[in-house]
Design a protein around this motif. Structure first.
Motif, PDB file in Angstrom:
ATOM      1  N   CYS A  15      -3.501   7.663   7.021  1.00 61.33           N
ATOM      2  CA  CYS A  15      -2.194   7.211   6.514  1.00 61.33           C
ATOM      3  C   CYS A  15      -1.211   8.372   6.461  1.00 61.33           C
ATOM      4  CB  CYS A  15      -2.350   6.577   5.137  1.00 61.33           C
ATOM      5  SG  CYS A  15      -3.095   4.940   5.172  1.00 61.33           S
ATOM      6  N   LYS A  16      -1.666   9.507   5.968  1.00 61.54           N
ATOM      7  CA  LYS A  16      -0.802  10.691   5.884  1.00 61.54           C
ATOM      8  C   LYS A  16      -0.320  11.098   7.281  1.00 61.54           C
ATOM      9  CE  LYS A  16      -0.746  15.460   4.210  1.00 61.54           C
ATOM     10  NZ  LYS A  16      -1.520  16.531   3.596  1.00 61.54           N
ATOM     11  N   GLU A  17      -1.219  11.078   8.245  1.00 61.40           N
ATOM     12  CA  GLU A  17      -0.878  11.451   9.620  1.00 61.40           C
ATOM     13  C   GLU A  17       0.206  10.522  10.198  1.00 61.40           C
ATOM     14  OE1 GLU A  17      -1.102  13.759  13.090  1.00 61.40           O
ATOM     15  OE2 GLU A  17      -1.955  14.153  11.118  1.00 61.40           O
ATOM     16  N   LEU A  18       0.165   9.248   9.801  1.00 64.48           N
ATOM     17  CA  LEU A  18       1.109   8.260  10.316  1.00 64.48           C
ATOM     18  C   LEU A  18       2.296   8.018   9.369  1.00 64.48           C
ATOM     19  CD1 LEU A  18      -1.480   5.651  11.663  1.00 64.48           C
ATOM     20  CD2 LEU A  18      -0.181   7.339  12.991  1.00 64.48           C
ATOM     21  N   ASN A  19       2.390   8.843   8.327  1.00 69.02           N
ATOM     22  CA  ASN A  19       3.457   8.705   7.329  1.00 69.02           C
ATOM     23  C   ASN A  19       3.452   7.322   6.679  1.00 69.02           C
ATOM     24  OD1 ASN A  19       4.555  11.355   7.661  1.00 69.02           O
ATOM     25  ND2 ASN A  19       5.438  10.643   9.590  1.00 69.02           N
ATOM     26  N   LEU A  20       2.270   6.863   6.301  1.00 65.89           N
ATOM     27  CA  LEU A  20       2.100   5.577   5.636  1.00 65.89           C
ATOM     28  C   LEU A  20       1.579   5.799   4.222  1.00 65.89           C
ATOM     29  CD1 LEU A  20       0.230   3.755   8.550  1.00 65.89           C
ATOM     30  CD2 LEU A  20       2.658   3.526   7.959  1.00 65.89           C
ATOM     31  N   ASN A  21       1.838   4.862   3.352  1.00 67.02           N
ATOM     32  CA  ASN A  21       1.316   4.914   1.990  1.00 67.02           C
ATOM     33  C   ASN A  21       0.057   4.052   1.928  1.00 67.02           C
ATOM     34  OD1 ASN A  21       0.730   4.698  -0.725  1.00 67.02           O
ATOM     35  ND2 ASN A  21       2.827   4.249  -1.340  1.00 67.02           N
ATOM     36  N   PRO A  22      -1.107   4.628   1.635  1.00 70.37           N
ATOM     37  CA  PRO A  22      -2.349   3.843   1.592  1.00 70.37           C
ATOM     38  C   PRO A  22      -2.285   2.667   0.624  1.00 70.37           C
ATOM     39  CG  PRO A  22      -2.813   6.187   1.299  1.00 70.37           C
ATOM     40  CD  PRO A  22      -1.325   6.017   1.303  1.00 70.37           C
ATOM     41  N   LYS A  23      -1.462   2.760  -0.398  1.00 75.64           N
ATOM     42  CA  LYS A  23      -1.352   1.683  -1.386  1.00 75.64           C
ATOM     43  C   LYS A  23      -0.598   0.472  -0.842  1.00 75.64           C
ATOM     44  CE  LYS A  23      -1.854   4.798  -5.214  1.00 75.64           C
ATOM     45  NZ  LYS A  23      -1.338   5.393  -6.404  1.00 75.64           N
ATOM     46  N   ASP A  24       0.071   0.637   0.302  1.00 75.84           N
ATOM     47  CA  ASP A  24       0.787  -0.479   0.923  1.00 75.84           C
ATOM     48  C   ASP A  24      -0.155  -1.430   1.664  1.00 75.84           C
ATOM     49  OD1 ASP A  24       3.208   0.466   0.007  1.00 75.84           O
ATOM     50  OD2 ASP A  24       3.747   1.449   1.891  1.00 75.84           O
ATOM     51  N   PHE A  25      -1.408  -1.060   1.792  1.00 75.96           N
ATOM     52  CA  PHE A  25      -2.355  -1.846   2.577  1.00 75.96           C
ATOM     53  C   PHE A  25      -3.196  -2.751   1.695  1.00 75.96           C
ATOM     54  CE2 PHE A  25      -1.029   1.490   5.305  1.00 75.96           C
ATOM     55  CZ  PHE A  25      -0.961   0.888   6.553  1.00 75.96           C
ATOM     56  N   THR A  26      -2.598  -3.862   1.324  1.00 79.49           N
ATOM     57  CA  THR A  26      -3.320  -4.883   0.578  1.00 79.49           C
ATOM     58  C   THR A  26      -3.227  -6.187   1.361  1.00 79.49           C
ATOM     59  OG1 THR A  26      -1.359  -5.440  -0.707  1.00 79.49           O
ATOM     60  CG2 THR A  26      -2.865  -3.826  -1.668  1.00 79.49           C
ATOM     61  N   ILE A  27      -4.239  -6.988   1.252  1.00 79.35           N
ATOM     62  CA  ILE A  27      -4.286  -8.252   1.971  1.00 79.35           C
ATOM     63  C   ILE A  27      -4.423  -9.376   0.956  1.00 79.35           C
ATOM     64  CG2 ILE A  27      -5.570  -9.627   3.642  1.00 79.35           C
ATOM     65  CD1 ILE A  27      -6.586  -7.046   4.863  1.00 79.35           C
ATOM     66  N   THR A  28      -3.582 -10.392   1.102  1.00 80.90           N
ATOM     67  CA  THR A  28      -3.703 -11.575   0.271  1.00 80.90           C
ATOM     68  C   THR A  28      -4.513 -12.607   1.049  1.00 80.90           C
ATOM     69  OG1 THR A  28      -1.559 -11.120  -0.716  1.00 80.90           O
ATOM     70  CG2 THR A  28      -2.446 -13.349  -0.989  1.00 80.90           C
ATOM     71  N   ILE A  29      -5.615 -13.013   0.460  1.00 80.21           N
ATOM     72  CA  ILE A  29      -6.547 -13.907   1.146  1.00 80.21           C
ATOM     73  C   ILE A  29      -6.638 -15.225   0.378  1.00 80.21           C
ATOM     74  CG2 ILE A  29      -8.926 -14.136   1.922  1.00 80.21           C
ATOM     75  CD1 ILE A  29      -8.347 -11.597   3.063  1.00 80.21           C
ATOM     76  N   PRO A  30      -6.493 -16.356   1.060  1.00 80.80           N
ATOM     77  CA  PRO A  30      -6.712 -17.633   0.371  1.00 80.80           C
ATOM     78  C   PRO A  30      -8.127 -17.692  -0.206  1.00 80.80           C
ATOM     79  CG  PRO A  30      -5.768 -17.979   2.546  1.00 80.80           C
ATOM     80  CD  PRO A  30      -6.139 -16.523   2.450  1.00 80.80           C
ATOM     81  N   ASN A  31      -8.261 -18.339  -1.329  1.00 82.54           N
ATOM     82  CA  ASN A  31      -9.535 -18.382  -2.054  1.00 82.54           C
ATOM     83  C   ASN A  31     -10.729 -18.766  -1.190  1.00 82.54           C
ATOM     84  OD1 ASN A  31     -10.283 -17.579  -4.562  1.00 82.54           O
ATOM     85  ND2 ASN A  31     -10.276 -19.635  -5.442  1.00 82.54           N
ATOM     86  N   GLU A  32     -10.546 -19.741  -0.289  1.00 79.35           N
ATOM     87  CA  GLU A  32     -11.673 -20.191   0.530  1.00 79.35           C
ATOM     88  C   GLU A  32     -12.150 -19.133   1.530  1.00 79.35           C
ATOM     89  OE1 GLU A  32      -7.932 -22.091   2.324  1.00 79.35           O
ATOM     90  OE2 GLU A  32      -8.714 -21.739   0.336  1.00 79.35           O
ATOM     91  N   PHE A  33     -11.375 -18.069   1.711  1.00 79.62           N
ATOM     92  CA  PHE A  33     -11.767 -16.978   2.612  1.00 79.62           C
ATOM     93  C   PHE A  33     -12.019 -15.672   1.869  1.00 79.62           C
ATOM     94  CE2 PHE A  33      -9.570 -19.920   5.405  1.00 79.62           C
ATOM     95  CZ  PHE A  33     -10.471 -20.016   6.443  1.00 79.62           C
ATOM     96  N   SER A  34     -12.087 -15.726   0.567  1.00 80.69           N
ATOM     97  CA  SER A  34     -12.224 -14.510  -0.233  1.00 80.69           C
ATOM     98  C   SER A  34     -13.488 -13.732   0.101  1.00 80.69           C
ATOM     99  CB  SER A  34     -12.174 -14.828  -1.723  1.00 80.69           C
ATOM    100  OG  SER A  34     -13.253 -15.664  -2.086  1.00 80.69           O
ATOM    101  N   LYS A  35     -14.528 -14.409   0.582  1.00 84.73           N
ATOM    102  CA  LYS A  35     -15.752 -13.689   0.946  1.00 84.73           C
ATOM    103  C   LYS A  35     -15.532 -12.746   2.135  1.00 84.73           C
ATOM    104  CE  LYS A  35     -17.808 -17.120   4.033  1.00 84.73           C
ATOM    105  NZ  LYS A  35     -18.969 -17.950   4.282  1.00 84.73           N
TER     106      LYS A  35
END
Length: 128
Positions: A15-35
């Protein structure tokens, strides 16, 4: 001058190499796919790591003369837990791995397979 392999040891380094914030990488998953949330997060992290290690290189899928490399893993049931990096490169024109996870050199593919083996395992293996 350090090589990209010396710079990228973690997802946060990529992330640092690409000038990205690691905390920006979250995924919202519908409950039926949470596994699958851990696997999808691992895939996202591997895409970022691959992009950082490739330093701007992207595969040209119309160029049959351009080699594309990826890590290979042994999935046999063994004493080592059934998932381990295995040094192998496949040079046919078929794709055995997602194109977002291929590398410009064998050295980078081997490094990623060893350094980030845990992320690859989370992405590829369904554990019960």
């Amino acid at each position: 001058m350090s090589t990209i392999i010396e710079k990228i040891k973690t997802f946060e380094d990529a992330c640092k190499e690409l000038n990205l914030n690691p905390k920006d990488f979250t995924i919202t998953i519908p409950n039926e796919f949470s596994k699958h949330s851990e696997a999808l997060t691992a895939h996202l992290k591997l895409v970022v790591i691959t992009q950082a290690l490739n330093e701007g290189w992207e595969p040209d899928w119309s160029n049959w003369d351009e080699y594309k490399y990826y890590p290979w893993f042994d999935m046999e049931d063994s004493a080592s837990g059934g998932f381990s990096y295995y040094g192998y490169v496949f040079w046919l024109t078929t794709s055995g791995v997602g194109s977002r996870l291929c590398f410009k050199s064998r050295e980078l593919a081997e490094y990623a397979g060893k350094q980030f083996e845990g992320l690859y395992e989370t992405y590829f293996v369904i554990k019960k």
